[in-house]
Design an enzyme around this catalytic site. Structure first.
Site, PDB file in Angstrom:
ATOM      1  CE  LYS A  97      20.556  20.490   4.907  1.00 53.12           C
ATOM      2  NZ  LYS A  97      22.010  20.691   5.047  1.00 53.12           N
ATOM      3  CB  SER A 100      23.332  21.495   1.516  1.00 52.37           C
ATOM      4  OG  SER A 100      23.553  21.151   2.866  1.00 52.37           O
ATOM      5  CB  SER A 128      25.711  22.566   4.602  1.00 53.67           C
ATOM      6  OG  SER A 128      26.159  22.081   3.371  1.00 53.67           O
TER       7      SER A 128
END
Lengths: 489, 470
Positions: B62, B139, B163
Site C-alpha cells: 500500500k 482505504s 481499511s
C-alpha cells in the site's frame, strides 16, 4: 515586604517565571540526533527531527533521568506516571506542526528553591511544576531580504520547563531566584544554564496589586535572555503597569517582547489572538511509568547542593557566612576551592580560611582583570594551595606572595619554582636579620636618637630600610621583633 | 517447495497482468525493473537453499509504507514527489523475508475513505465488476483489487477503522487487522496513531498467517509496538475449533442490513458450529457509539499528524506572498476534500470549548467499548459479525453524504477502538454476484484464534475463486 511607592500609593509586584532549561544530554529528547552546540546548520537533524512521514518519537531515557534529578534537586514530587501531549501550532521551525510536551500530567509537581537576599533574609520560592518538552528549531530572518532560513539543529532538543508560583515580589528576588536555580541546575549537571547561548530562557509573568489585595492582570514578558536584563524588564514593566493602573486603566493580558537594546517591552500578541493549541494526548507515546527504584537510584546520585555546601564550609572551616555563600554559589568555584583544599592541610581551619581569602580576593581580582572564569584560571587549585603553604611556612611573605601570584598567572609555573627563580625566599634567620638591622641603625644614628627621644613613627622607616637591603625578603615578624629589641637596648 | 516455476517467472506473469489490467488503477507506482532483479536474486537464494519465509513471492505495498528510494504518495498530491530516504519496518521485514515488491498500490488519500475514490491518483476498479464498475472498498482499495484480480500474491494494507477488512470483504479476499501494537507503525504514513495498524490482504487465511508472522514483532523505533514473541500463526490453520465458544453480538445487526448478509452471518455460525464450536449470543451494548466516537478520535489525531505537510521541507508546495499564504495555498491545493474535511473536524473537536464535549467524551466511549469486549471475551473465545453492512457499490451509486459513507466502517471500527485483532473472510456472493465477508474478532494478541476459526470458515464457505475478469 517590598513595595513600590508612588504618589498614587503602594503597589506590590507579583512575579512568576517560566524557565526553559535545555537538558544536558548527548542526543535529543525523542531522536538519536546529537545535541552538540555550534554544529553547521541542519547537521544535527534526524528523520524524526525533520518530521518525515512515518517517523515516531522514542523517549530518551537519559533525558528523563536528568529531569527526575532536577525534580529531586528542587524538592519536587516525582510523579510515577506522567504523560505527553501534543501542542499544535504552525511554524516553519516546528517541523511536526506540534510540540510534544507534558501538559496534563507533568513529571514533577511542586518543589521550591530557597533564596537569600542581600539583606540576609531568606524566602522560599515555590514551584508549580516541571515538565519535559521538545525545543523548536531556529528561524533565521536576517540573511536575506526576501527569504527566511530554518536551522533544525535545536529542533527536538530536550527541555525542562520549570514553572514557579507567582511568589516573587521584586526584581531582586527574581534575579536571586534565577541565579540560585541556575546554580542548582549546574550542580545537578542537568542544564548548563547558559542564557547567552539560549540553553536557559526565562519568560516573566508580571502583575501589580495593592498590598494584600486581589491578584492583578498579568503580562507575559518573553525574550529576557540574561539575568542582567531581568531587572530592566521588571523595572520597565512595573512603571508601565503602574501608569496604566493609576490613570484608571486596565492592564491587558498579553504577551510582550523585551527589547534588550532599548530596555523596553512591547506588545507581541494580545489575549484575543492567543493561539488555541488544541492540546491532546500524544498517541505515539505510551504514558511514562517510572519504577520507584529508579527514582531512588537517581536520588542517591544527587550531589551536595549549594546551600548544604555553604553550610558545611561554614561549619568545617569557620568560613564567614558571606564567603561560604560565594564559594558555594557556583559549582566551579566550589570545585576549585575544594580541589585546592585537597592539596593543602585541610585540617587546618586557618589554612582553609586563608585559601578562601586568596581565592575570593587576589585570584578573583586576576580573573576579573583578564576577563576569565574560574574554569579558565591560569592558576591551578594545586598551585594556589602551594602558594598558601609557602606563606604559612614562612618561605615567602604574604606581600611577596601577591607578586608570585601575578607571575604564576603569566607563566603558569608552580609557586616554589617562581620563588626559587626570583630568589625570593624569605630571610628567616635571626642572625642574618639582626646583622642587616644593626647596619641600618648604624647608618642612621641621628634617627635612632630621634626615635629614642619619642618619635616612634620612625619604626616604620627602619623596617623600610631593612626591607630595601634584603630586597623585601626579610621575614616581617622576625624583623619587627629584632628591631624592637635593638631599639630598646 | 515444488519449484514448478521460478520467482522470475511468476513475477513476470504478475507484471504482465498488471499491465493488462492497468485500467483497474490498482497501482500508483510499478517497480518493474527492481522486481525482476530481486526475483532473480530470490531464485538464486532458493537454489542455494538460503530462502527466506517469503522468498521470491511477488507482493504489493500500500502506498503509505515508505519505500527507500521509491516514491511514496499516500494517495495524495501532497506527496506526489516524495521519495523516502528510509524503509518502513513492515516493508523491510517483507524484503528481509525475500518478498519481491511489484509496486505501490493505490489508496484513499491518507487512508481516509471506504471506497478508494478519494485518491489523487484516481479511483480503483473492483475486479469483481461485471456490468457496472464497482468500488473495491477502501482505504486499501488498490491492495485489495491487486490481490483479488491476481496482480500479486499478497499485499500490505493498513487498517484504522476497517481499511483492510472492508476492502477485503468487498473484493472477496482475506484481510487481517492485527492487535494494535503487533506490528510496527514506523515508516507508515500516519493517519490516526492510536488506531492505525498494518495488516495483510491475501487470497487465503493460511497466506494471511504466513504474511502476519513476517511483519509482526517489537520495534524499538515504535514505542507503541508490543514486546511480545510472535507465534507461528500458520500452524493454527487446520487446527480443530472443537469446544471453542464463538459469540454473536446482536448489536451488529445494523438497521437496513440486507437479509442476504444476515443469512450469510447465520451460515457462518453454522459452519463453525458444525466444526464443533459453540455459538453463544453476546451483547456489546456500546457498539452503536463506536462510529461517532471514531469519527472524533481519528480526525483529531489526523489533524495533528497531517500538520507536517506544510510545504516547508518536502512534498508539494504552492507559493504565496507570505508564510501564511504559502501554508494556506499548499494545504488548500495539496489535500483533497475528504482529507480537508477530517482535518477540520479534528481541529474543531480539539478546540477550546469543544474538547470536553467531543474529544474527551469520545475517549470515554472508547473505554466503554473496550470494556464491552473484555466482558464478552470472558464468556467467548471469538466474535463473529458481518464485515460490512452492504456489498460493494457501483461508482456513482456511492452514498453522497459523508456520514452515510462512514457507515461502511460500522462493523469494523469497534476492533480499532478497542485495539483488537480482526479478520475478514469471504463467505459468498450476493444476488448481484458481489462478494460478502464475515468478520472474526479475538482478544488482544490472540490472532492465532482468527487463523484457526478463519480457516474453518474459509473451507466451509467454499467461496468461488475469481476466474474471469473484465
Amino acid at each position: 515586604m517590598d513595595y513600590v511607592e508612588t504618589s498614587g500609593g503602594k503597589w506590590e509586584l507579583v512575579i512568576g517565571l517560566e524557565i526553559h532549561a535545555q537538558i544536558i544530554s548527548n542526543s535529543k529528547l525523542f531522536s538519536s540526533a546529537p545535541t552538540r552546540f555550534g554544529a553547521a546548520p541542519n547537521e544535527n537533524v534526524s528523520f524524526v527531527d525533520a518530521a518525515l512521514p512515518g517517523v515516531l518519537p522514542v523517549i530518551n531515557s537519559f533525558c528523563v533521568d536528568q529531569a527526575i534529578k532536577t525534580g529531586l534537586g528542587l524538592n519536587g514530587c516525582i510523579n510515577l506516571v506522567s504523560s505527553f501531549d501534543r501542542k499544535n501550532y504552525f511554524y516553519p521551525d516546528l517541523p511536526q506542526g506540534y510540540q510534544i510536551s507534558q501538559y496534563k500530567h507533568p513529571l514533577v509537581s511542586g518543589g521550591y528553591v530557597e533564596i537569600e537576599k542581600a539583606d540576609g533574609s531568606r524566602r522560599k520560592i515555590n514551584l508549580e511544576r516541571i515538565h519535559m518538552e521538545q525545543d523548536a528549531g531556529k528561524s533565521i530572518h536576517d540573511q536575506s531580504a526576501t527569504k527566511s532560513f530554518i536551522d533544525l539543529n535545536r529542533a527536538g532538543v530536550g527541555l525542562m520547563e520549570i514553572v514557579t508560583k507567582p511568589d516573587m515580589r521584586s526584581a531582586e528576588e527574581t534575579s536571586v531566584f534565577l541565579r540560585k536555580l541556575r546554580s542548582i541546575l549546574r550542580y545537578l549537571g542537568a542544564c548548563d544554564g547558559n542564557m547567552e547561548e539560549g540553553s536557559m530562557r526565562a519568560d516573566l509573568n508580571i502583575s501589580l496589586r495593592r498590598p494584600g489585595g486581589e491578584l492583578g492582570i498579568r503580562a507575559e514578558i518573553k525574550n529576557v535572555n540574561s539575568i542582567k536584563f531581568l531587572a530592566a524588564a521588571v523595572a520597565f514593566e512595573t512603571a508601565r503597569q503602574i501608569e496604566i493602573l493609576e490613570s484608571g486603566g486596565k492592564v491587558d493580558q498579553e504577551t510582550r517582547l523585551f527589547d534588550s537594546a532599548t530596555g523596553e517591552t512591547r506588545p507581541m500578541r494580545s489575549k484575543e489572538d492567543a493561539q488555541d493549541y488544541r492540546y491532546f494526548p500524544e498517541p505515539d507515546l505510551p504514558p511514562l511509568v517510572l519504577d520507584p527504584a529508579r527514582v531512588e537510584a537517581i536520588r542517591r546520585t544527587i550531589p551536595e547542593l549549594p546551600d548544604a555546601k555553604a553550610e558545611r564550609l561554614r561549619r568545617d572551616y569557620d568560613l564567614s557566612h558571606y564567603d561560604a555563600a560565594v564559594i558555594a554559589s557556583e559549582k566551579e568555584i566550589a570545585d576549585y576551592y575544594e580541589e585546592s583544599l585537597k592539596h593543602a592541610n585541610a585540617d587546618d581551619k586557618d589554612m582553609a580560611k586563608t585559601l578562601s581569602n586568596w581565592l575570593l580576593g587576589d585570584l578573583f581580582a586576576l580573573l576579573n582583570k583578564h576577563g576569565k572564569s574560574i574554569v579558565d584560571s591560569h592558576i591551578s587549585p594545586k598551585n594556589l594551595a602551594e602558594l598558601i603553604s609557602l606563606i604559612k611556612t614562612d618561605v615567602i611573605s604574604g606581600k611577596m606572595a601577591k607578586d608570585v601570584l601575578e607571575i604564576m598567572w603569566e607563566n603558569r609555573r608552580r609557586p616554589a619554582d617562581v620563588v626559587e627563580e626570583k630568589g625570593w625566599r624569605q630571610i628567616t634567620s635571626s642572625d642574618e636579620i639582626e646583622a642587616v638591622l644593626r647596619k641600618v641603625l648604624e647608618e642612621h644614628m641621628d634617627k635612632v636618637a630621634e626615635y629614642r627621644g619619642g618619635k616612634e613613627k620612625l619604626f616604620g622607616f627602619f623596617i623600610g630600610q631593612a626591607m630595601q637591603k634584603t630586597q623585601g625578603k626579610a621575614n616581617p615578624a622576625t624583623l619587627n621583633e629584632i628591631l624592637r629589641k635593638l631599639l630598646n637596648e | 517447495m515444488d519449484k514448478e516455476f521460478s520467482s522470475a517467472e511468476i513475477t513476470k506473469c504478475f507484471l504482465d497482468r498488471m499491465a493488462k489490467y492497468v485500467h483497474w488503477n490498482a497501482f500508483i507506482t510499478v517497480c518493474e525493473e527492481s522486481a525482476l532483479r530481486s526475483a532473480q536474486l530470490s531464485d538464486q537464494k532458493i537454489a542455494a537453499g538460503t530462502a527466506g519465509a517469503l522468498e521470491g513471492v511477488p507482493i504489493a505495498l500500500k502506498d503509505l509504507f515508505l519505500s527507500k528510494g521509491i516514491r511514496t504518495t499516500a494517495g495524495s498530491k501532497m506527496l506526489h514527489n516524495f521519495i523516502p530516504p528510509y524503509e518502513s519496518t513492515v516493508s523491510q521485514k517483507l524484503l528481509d523475508a525475500g518478498a519481491v515488491v511489484l509496486g505501490k498500490t493505490n489508496m484513499d488519500e491518507f487512508a481516509m475513505g471506504s471506497a478508494n475514490i478519494t485518491s489523487h491518483y484516481g479511483p480503483v476498479v473492483n475486479p469483481w465488476s461485471r456490468d457496472k464498475k464497482l468500488v473495491p472498498g477502501g482505504s486499501s482499495g488498490g491492495s485489495a483489487a491487486a490481490v483479488a484480480g491476481h496482480l500479486c500474491a499478497a499485499a500490505t494494507g493498513s487498517d484504522t477503522g476497517g481499511s483492510v477488512r472492508q476492502p477485503a470483504a468487498f473484493s472477496g479476499i482475506v484481510g487481517l487487522k492485527p492487535t494494535y501494537g503487533r506490528c510496527s507503525r514506523y515508516g507508515m504514513v500516519a493517519f490516526a496513531s492510536s488506531l492505525d495498524q498494518a495488516g495483510p490482504l491475501t487470497k487465503t487465511v493460511r497466506d494471511a498467517a504466513i504474511f502476519l508472522k513476517v511483519i509482526s514483532g517489537h520495534d524499538e523505533k515504535d514505542s507503541t509496538s508490543a514486546a511480545r514473541t510472535t507465534p507461528d500463526f500458520e500452524s493454527f490453520a487446520g487446527k480443530s475449533i472443537r469446544g471453542m465458544k464463538i459469540g454473536v453480538p446482536g448489536e451488529y445487526k445494523i438497521a437496513g442490513m440486507s437479509e442476504e448478509i444476515i443469512d450469510y452471518w447465520r451460515k457462518g455460525a453454522e459452519i463453525l458450529k458444525d466444526a464443533g464450536a459453540e455459538i453463544v449470543e453476546v451483547s456489546l451494548p456500546h457498539s452503536k457509539y463506536a462510529l461517532p466516537a471514531y469519527y472524533i478520535i481519528a480526525p483529531a489525531e489526523a489533524s495533528a499528524n497531517l500538520a507536517r505537510y506544510d510545504g516547508v521541507r518536502y512534498g508539494f508546495r504552492a507559493e504565496g506572498k507570505t508564510l501564511k499564504e504559502m501554508y494556506e495555498n499548499t494545504r488548500a491545493e495539496g489535500f483533497g476534500d475528504e482529507v480537508k474535511r477530517r482535518i477540520l473536524i479534528g481541529a474543531y473537536v480539539l478546540s477550546a470549548g469543544y474538547y470536553d464535549a467531543y474529544y474527551l467524551r469520545a475517549l470515554k466511549v472508547r473505554k466503554l467499548i473496550l470494556q464491552d469486549f473484555l466482558s464478552a471475551f470472558e464468556k467467548v473465545d471469538l466474535l463473529l459479525t458481518p464485515s460490512t453492512p452492504t456489498s460493494a457499490f457501483a461508482f456513482g451509486e456511492e452514498p453522497k453524504d459523508p456520514v452515510t459513507m462512514y457507515l461502511n466502517d460500522v462493523c469494523t471500527v469497534t476492533a480499532n477502538m478497542a485495539g483488537l485483532p480482526g479478520i475478514s473472510v469471504p463467505i459468498g456472493l450476493d444476488k448481484l454476484n458481489r462478494p460478502l465477508g464475515l468478520q472474526l474478532m479475538a482478544p488482544h494478541f490472540q490472532e492465532e484464534r482468527l487463523i484457526q476459526a478463519g480457516d474453518v470458515l474459509e473451507k466451509g464457505a467454499n467461496f468461488p475463486a475469481l476466474t474471469e475478469v473484465a
